[in-house]
Design an enzyme around this catalytic site. Structure first.
Site, PDB file in Angstrom:
ATOM      1  N   HIS A  84       0.891  -1.134   0.041  1.00 17.66           N
ATOM      2  CA  HIS A  84       0.163  -0.108   0.002  1.00 17.66           C
ATOM      3  C   HIS A  84       0.836   1.214  -0.159  1.00 17.66           C
ATOM      4  O   HIS A  84       1.822   1.338   0.763  1.00 17.66           O
ATOM      5  CB  HIS A  84      -0.921  -0.196   1.314  1.00 17.66           C
ATOM      6  CG  HIS A  84      -2.020   0.934   1.216  1.00 17.66           C
ATOM      7  ND1 HIS A  84      -2.008   2.534   1.243  1.00 17.66           N
ATOM      8  CD2 HIS A  84      -3.534   0.671   0.979  1.00 17.66           C
ATOM      9  CE1 HIS A  84      -3.179   2.850   1.128  1.00 17.66           C
ATOM     10  NE2 HIS A  84      -4.097   1.852   0.907  1.00 17.66           N
ATOM     11  N   GLY A 165       5.374  20.865  12.124  1.00 13.01           N
ATOM     12  CA  GLY A 165       6.184  20.040  12.564  1.00 13.01           C
ATOM     13  C   GLY A 165       7.690  20.409  11.687  1.00 13.01           C
ATOM     14  O   GLY A 165       7.530  21.390  10.590  1.00 13.01           O
ATOM     15  N   PRO A 166       8.830  20.235  11.708  1.00 12.54           N
ATOM     16  CA  PRO A 166      10.047  20.461  10.944  1.00 12.54           C
ATOM     17  C   PRO A 166      10.133  19.849   9.576  1.00 12.54           C
ATOM     18  O   PRO A 166       9.544  18.706   9.128  1.00 12.54           O
ATOM     19  CB  PRO A 166      11.068  19.470  11.808  1.00 12.54           C
ATOM     20  CG  PRO A 166      10.409  18.275  12.357  1.00 12.54           C
ATOM     21  CD  PRO A 166       8.818  18.833  12.755  1.00 12.54           C
ATOM     22  N   PHE A 169      13.786  15.222   7.260  1.00 12.96           N
ATOM     23  CA  PHE A 169      13.540  14.009   7.235  1.00 12.96           C
ATOM     24  C   PHE A 169      13.750  13.126   8.547  1.00 12.96           C
ATOM     25  O   PHE A 169      14.864  13.330   8.969  1.00 12.96           O
ATOM     26  CB  PHE A 169      14.284  13.343   5.912  1.00 12.96           C
ATOM     27  CG  PHE A 169      13.826  11.895   5.683  1.00 12.96           C
ATOM     28  CD1 PHE A 169      12.744  11.562   5.614  1.00 12.96           C
ATOM     29  CD2 PHE A 169      15.107  10.895   5.733  1.00 12.96           C
ATOM     30  CE1 PHE A 169      12.564  10.136   5.459  1.00 12.96           C
ATOM     31  CE2 PHE A 169      15.083   9.718   5.458  1.00 12.96           C
ATOM     32  CZ  PHE A 169      13.607   9.298   5.154  1.00 12.96           C
ATOM     33  N   PRO A 171      14.031   9.345   9.322  1.00 14.64           N
ATOM     34  CA  PRO A 171      14.064   8.221   8.812  1.00 14.64           C
ATOM     35  C   PRO A 171      13.159   7.160   9.684  1.00 14.64           C
ATOM     36  O   PRO A 171      12.631   6.215   8.805  1.00 14.64           O
ATOM     37  CB  PRO A 171      15.364   7.551   8.505  1.00 14.64           C
ATOM     38  CG  PRO A 171      16.225   8.359   9.755  1.00 14.64           C
ATOM     39  CD  PRO A 171      15.535   9.823   9.739  1.00 14.64           C
ATOM     40  N   GLY A 174       9.083   8.802   9.481  1.00 13.07           N
ATOM     41  CA  GLY A 174       8.462   9.161   8.252  1.00 13.07           C
ATOM     42  C   GLY A 174       7.645  10.560   8.718  1.00 13.07           C
ATOM     43  O   GLY A 174       7.796  11.474   9.416  1.00 13.07           O
TER      44      GLY A 174
END
Length: 567
Positions: A84, A165-166, A169, A171, A174
């Protein structure tokens, strides 16, 4: 049902195999009082779990936040694989208005949730669907384009800066999409055929997308100058549909997603499938609901089918649901259980430590509870109950009039009166419990500690707030009972003459409800410090009482003039 706002939350988490992780997330949801977990649907191939829970807005927001926090702790997106589309541990988190709340209010709630997730959990959050801040972000597919693998590059682009939010990234977590959307109803219509092809033809007839336009010479789909297929739209808006064969039941179905039941309700989709099926020599045998449906959708369906029969729609919710179930054939494949399939009923059935409602009591138990040494229920709840009985009698006269032989051309007129009467008795029934709750709140406030100045201040504040509510509830009983007397008077004047005495009894009940409720207003007023408000309430109460007495007199005169004197 109560007038309390109710919303549904349907978060999707990027874990569908580890049941231990899923259990910890759902435990976080269930840790919030007032939230009811309705469904947990893990998918192994998609490696994704869809969770459904519901409740009042504030508890739902808290539960959604706790779930997102737990998912951020337990799910590592750098190791995630699944069929998905996804880009975060809590991938999507839509809020859905169910009852007594608008989409605009739900949008504000979604944005509050998005801000909290972004700021407290330091997760990039995008708002989508109705909660989107710009048109480009309304479509979830756009927001999630590139998925997790493309997220780092996406966050670096100024046009895809998160709403909250920032823009960094992470990891492990997500990103998350938080939205507000309409209730989606998954609904299948059963056919008396095993042909998937015929079912799909009917699906293309009704779905908004429709079917490809074919070249009559080649039979191939025609395309425009951009290479896109040219479509012939189907007959229903906000409808997605396909045809399939269900081996378990040995029938083909038109499988439908109703993405906005305000545009295309369940009953409209059902009737349209019936028409299209008949045109293709196929009969509809019934239907099934997959998942849950809001109460209003079932009530609307019941009213729709009653109107088609030229019958009054001012009947109980139970009767409306029964008509809807029978008319839609929802018992065709297996029994339809309202307490499991209707959102509001499922929430009520799953409330933990649910106190016994006065309305759930048999009449004898209600009377004996009133007679007991407990101070509640008292005169306020009894006044509301008496008023509900008066409004119910007026509704009965309207329903009898709608069904009277020789008055067939007047069914709609009396149906409208019956619906008005039903609204009044539903509200008065709700106030039976609310008056007792208000009294109990006063007692609870008086029991608060008063050892320090701060405690005394808080106790006084709580007592004043609870006392104000204990005044406002019986005042609402008065207002509703007086409003019900318009229906009562109309039924005395134009209703079935054989039931005119019932209209008279209804008037007596309504007047008693008003006068009884006013006594409860008056007894609470001296405890309220806001004397300006007290003066306004008492003047309003006196006026309502005068109106009730005058209306009762008018109605009884009408009734008396129609009663046959004894021989």
């Amino acid at each position: 049902m109560s007038g309390e706002p109710l919303i549904e939350c349907v978060p999707n988490f990027s874990e569908g195999n580890d049941l231990g992780v899923i259990k910890q997330i759902t435990d976080a949801i269930e840790s919030v009082e007032g939230v009811m977990l309705l469904d947990v649907d893990p998918g192994k191939a998609t490696n994704r779990t869809v969770v459904t829970f519901a409740g009042p807005p504030e508890p739902v927001l808290e539960a959604a936040f706790r779930a997102a926090r737990k998912a951020a702790e337990l799910i590592d997106m750098s190791k995630h694989r699944g069929a998905h589309p996804r880009f975060g541990a809590t991938d999507v988190c839509p809020l859905v208005p169910v009852a007594n709340i608008t989409m605009e209010q739900t949008v504000e709630l979604a944005r509050r949730l998005a801000r909290r997730i972004g700021e407290e959990l330091q997760i990039p959050v995008y708002c989508y669907e109705n909660a989107a801040f710009c048109e480009e972000r309304r479509n979830l597919a756009n927001v999630r384009a590139g998925e997790y693998e493309g997220l780092k590059e996406k966050l670096a682009r100024p046009e895809w800066k998160p709403d909250f939010g920032p823009a960094v990234f992470n990891p492990k977590t997500g990103a998350t999409a938080v939205g507000a959307r309409d209730f989606l109803v998954a609904y299948n219509v059963n056919l008396n055929t095993t042909s998937q092809r015929l079912a799909h033809e009917i699906a293309m007839d009704i779905r908004e997308q429709g079917r490809p336009r074919l070249d009559p010479a080649t039979g191939k789909a025609l395309r425009d100058e951009h290479g896109n297929r040219i479509m012939i739209p189907g007959s229903l808006k906000c409808v997605k549909a396909i045809g399939w064969y269900i081996r378990e039941y040995g029938v083909a179905q038109v499988s439908i997603n109703l993405t906005n039941i305000g545009v295309t309700p369940v009953h409209v989709a059902f009737d349209e499938v019936c028409r299209k099926a008949e045109a293709r020599g196929v009969r509809v045998t019934g239907s099934e609901l997959v998942g849950l449906i809001p109460l209003r959708a079932m009530l609307d369906a019941g009213r729709y089918f009653l109107r088609k029969q030229h019958r009054s729609t001012g009947v109980s919710d139970r009767e409306l649901i029964k008509i809807a179930v029978k008319s839609l054939g929802l018992n065709d494949l297996y029994p339809f259980k309202p307490e499991e399939k209707i959102v509001e009923y499922a929430v009520a059935a799953r409330k933990k430590d649910k106190k016994t409602s006065l309305l759930d009591m048999p009449l004898r138990d209600f009377v004996e509870e009133t007679a007991s040494e407990s101070p509640a229920p008292g005169g306020g709840s009894v006044s509301a109950a008496v008023g509900a009985l008066g409004a119910a009698l007026a509704t009965m006269v309207a329903n009898l009039s709608a069904a009277k032989r020789g008055w067939e051309d007047r069914w709609e007129e009396f149906s409208e009166w019956a619906e008005r009467g039903k609204r009044h008795h539903d509200e008065l029934l709700r106030l039976v419990d609310e008056d007792t709750d208000a009294f109990n709140a006063v007692m609870a406030a008086m029991g608060l500690p008063k050892n320090t100045e701060a405690e005394k201040t808080e106790r006084d504040r709580a007592i004043q707030a609870a006392t104000r509510r204990a005044i406002e509830v019986p005042l609402r009983v008065m207002e509703t009972a007086v409003s019900s007397m318009d229906v009562i008077r109309a039924m005395a004047e134009i209703g079935n003459p054989n039931s005119v005495s019932d209209a008279g009894v209804a008037a007596l009940c309504a007047r008693s409800a008003v006068m009884g409720a006013f006594l409860n207003v008056q007894i609470n007023c001296p405890s309220l410090e806001d004397k300006g408000y007290v003066a306004e309430v008492l003047e309003k109460g006196r006026e309502l009482e005068r109106r009730a007495i005058d209306l009762e007199k008018q109605i009884l005169q009408i009734v008396s003039s129609k009663l046959t004197p004894a021989a």
